[in-house]
Design a protein around this motif. Structure first.
Motif, mmCIF file in Angstrom:
data_model
loop_
_atom_site.group_PDB
_atom_site.id
_atom_site.type_symbol
_atom_site.label_atom_id
_atom_site.label_comp_id
_atom_site.label_asym_id
_atom_site.label_seq_id
_atom_site.Cartn_x
_atom_site.Cartn_y
_atom_site.Cartn_z
ATOM 1 N N GLY A 27 39.716 31.613 18.407
ATOM 2 C CA GLY A 27 40.443 30.180 17.419
ATOM 3 C C GLY A 27 39.410 29.094 18.335
ATOM 4 O O GLY A 27 40.405 28.045 18.063
ATOM 5 N N ALA A 28 38.099 28.815 18.770
ATOM 6 C CA ALA A 28 37.897 28.270 19.000
ATOM 7 C C ALA A 28 38.149 27.110 17.883
ATOM 8 O O ALA A 28 37.668 25.643 18.190
ATOM 9 C CB ALA A 28 36.711 28.334 19.294
ATOM 10 N N LEU A 29 37.954 27.242 16.793
ATOM 11 C CA LEU A 29 37.472 26.128 16.368
ATOM 12 C C LEU A 29 38.733 26.085 14.264
ATOM 13 O O LEU A 29 38.615 25.931 13.659
ATOM 14 C CB LEU A 29 36.639 26.801 14.526
ATOM 15 C CG LEU A 29 34.718 26.838 15.215
ATOM 16 C CD1 LEU A 29 34.160 27.818 14.073
ATOM 17 C CD2 LEU A 29 34.682 25.601 16.297
ATOM 18 N N THR A 30 39.943 26.756 15.924
ATOM 19 C CA THR A 30 40.925 26.394 14.747
ATOM 20 C C THR A 30 41.575 24.378 14.554
ATOM 21 O O THR A 30 41.547 24.109 14.878
ATOM 22 C CB THR A 30 42.916 26.563 15.922
ATOM 23 O OG1 THR A 30 42.469 28.111 15.998
ATOM 24 C CG2 THR A 30 43.539 26.981 15.327
ATOM 25 N N CYS A 31 41.889 24.971 13.348
ATOM 26 C CA CYS A 31 41.978 23.425 12.645
ATOM 27 C C CYS A 31 40.945 22.637 12.993
ATOM 28 O O CYS A 31 41.556 21.012 13.284
ATOM 29 C CB CYS A 31 43.509 22.730 13.734
ATOM 30 S SG CYS A 31 44.927 23.836 13.233
ATOM 31 N N PHE A 32 39.491 22.733 13.075
ATOM 32 C CA PHE A 32 38.769 22.542 13.130
ATOM 33 C C PHE A 32 38.800 20.664 11.783
ATOM 34 O O PHE A 32 38.903 21.789 10.613
ATOM 35 C CB PHE A 32 37.892 22.987 13.331
ATOM 36 C CG PHE A 32 35.976 22.470 13.667
ATOM 37 C CD1 PHE A 32 35.695 21.986 14.161
ATOM 38 C CD2 PHE A 32 35.409 21.343 12.505
ATOM 39 C CE1 PHE A 32 34.917 21.683 15.018
ATOM 40 C CE2 PHE A 32 34.587 20.754 12.492
ATOM 41 C CZ PHE A 32 33.714 21.008 14.359
ATOM 42 N N SER A 33 38.654 19.659 12.391
ATOM 43 C CA SER A 33 37.822 18.314 11.501
ATOM 44 C C SER A 33 36.861 17.878 12.285
ATOM 45 O O SER A 33 36.918 17.799 13.849
ATOM 46 C CB SER A 33 39.523 17.928 11.591
ATOM 47 O OG SER A 33 40.027 17.120 12.447
ATOM 48 N N PRO A 75 30.947 26.688 20.612
ATOM 49 C CA PRO A 75 31.777 27.545 20.621
ATOM 50 C C PRO A 75 31.520 28.903 22.080
ATOM 51 O O PRO A 75 32.019 29.439 22.310
ATOM 52 C CB PRO A 75 32.047 27.632 19.223
ATOM 53 C CG PRO A 75 30.750 27.598 18.498
ATOM 54 C CD PRO A 75 29.938 26.674 19.364
ATOM 55 N N MET A 76 30.291 29.257 21.433
ATOM 56 C CA MET A 76 29.211 30.311 22.112
ATOM 57 C C MET A 76 29.570 30.384 24.013
ATOM 58 O O MET A 76 30.197 31.111 24.865
ATOM 59 C CB MET A 76 28.384 31.404 21.698
ATOM 60 C CG MET A 76 28.161 31.551 20.243
ATOM 61 S SD MET A 76 28.882 33.138 20.199
ATOM 62 C CE MET A 76 27.636 34.596 21.054
ATOM 63 N N LEU A 77 28.981 29.498 24.155
ATOM 64 C CA LEU A 77 28.853 28.673 25.309
ATOM 65 C C LEU A 77 29.597 28.724 26.172
ATOM 66 O O LEU A 77 30.200 27.923 27.559
ATOM 67 C CB LEU A 77 27.058 28.646 25.964
ATOM 68 C CG LEU A 77 26.146 29.644 26.052
ATOM 69 C CD1 LEU A 77 25.685 30.347 25.071
ATOM 70 C CD2 LEU A 77 25.004 28.764 27.005
#
Length: 283
Positions: A27-33, A75-77
């Motif tokens: 979920g690192a990009l959850t609700c991404f804006s 998001p990876m590192l």
């Protein structure tokens, strides 16, 4: 805050840390804006940590305020930053003189360096290498290359991020000095050079733009083969032109990768209609 005044020995167990990592991984990009980027994904990954360290709800609410600020990195590192944060939050709950602002400053300071390393290492080096191997395995329409890429990428992404998360937790704030110091800058510079070399190698191996344009005389014989003329002067000239054009669109004009691909599709379509390109299709 009451919990920061305690001098206990609260310790995060592996189950809690694994839960926190999995929330970041999925979920690192959850609700991404554009306004928040990875802020909510970061907050979500910290919830198991805060619930474990601060039994009282009011203390949890107060602690979570440190993670409401804007956050965005590779998001990876980026999992290493979450691991460092978990370590610092553990120290804060045990009475160490660490404030929410200190944690937030650490996050803000690591966003840029981690993004620089991650974008060069992952997007500019690792992914092109894996794609190059997969393309080589996909000759004659074989699906092995695609299967290889999916499996290897997923395994590397998950276990690589997990290793970085727990490494960040074990090192704590000691990792900050390395990532933002001279050593970190040298690593970012070296990786960017390697990434450029890898991208150049993939380009030379797998990108080949040629023209089928030929001019015929009155007797029907070919008197000008444009591709032969180009090869005699500058082999691979069209490939270089298309590559520089894509670089110009994305780097100078800030055109997204999707729009760049659509532009290439339009160019290819028009080129086929004009006879400049030959897709080699038979109907």
């Amino acid at each position: 805050m009451e919990t920061t005044q305690n001098t206990g020995s609260k310790k995060l167990d592996k189950k809690t840390l694994s839960h926190s990592f999995n929330l970041w991984f999925w979920g690192a990009l959850t609700c991404f804006s554009q306004e928040h980027m990875q802020t909510f994904g970061y907050m979500s990954s910290m919830l198991p940590i805060l619930r474990k360290l601060y039994p009282k709800h009011d203390d949890q609410v107060e602690a979570i305020q440190a993670y409401t600020a804007f956050f965005n990195t590779n998001p990876m590192l980026g999992s290493v930053i979450v691991g460092i944060t978990a370590s610092m939050e553990e120290a804060r709950s045990n009475g160490k003189e660490i404030q929410g602002d200190t944690i937030n400053d650490m996050r803000a300071g690591l966003m840029g360096p981690i993004a620089g390393i991650g974008d060069s290492l992952i997007d500019g080096t690792l992914i092109p290498i894996l794609l190059g191997i997969a393309l080589g395995m996909s000759t004659d329409g074989s699906p092995i290359g695609a299967i290889f890429y999916i499996i290897v990428w997923v395994l590397l992404a998950y276990f690589g991020q997990r290793f970085l998360y727990f490494r960040g937790y074990s090192l704590g704030d000691k990792a900050v000095g390395f990532l933002v110091g001279k050593q970190g800058a040298a690593v970012r510079y070296a990786i960017s050079i390697v990434g450029s070399m890898v991208v150049g190698g993939v380009l030379a191996s797998w990108v080949n733009v040629t023209t089928s344009l030929k001019l015929h005389g009155a007797n029907g014989k070919v008197f000008l083969d444009l591709q032969d003329k180009i090869d005699s002067i500058f082999p691979g000239l069209l490939t270089v032109i298309i590559t520089l054009f894509c670089w110009w669109l994305m780097s100078r004009k800030h055109v997204s990768a999707i729009w760049t691909m659509l532009i290439l599709v339009v160019i290819s379509f028009v080129g086929v209609l004009c006879g400049f390109f030959d897709p080699g299709l038979s109907y």
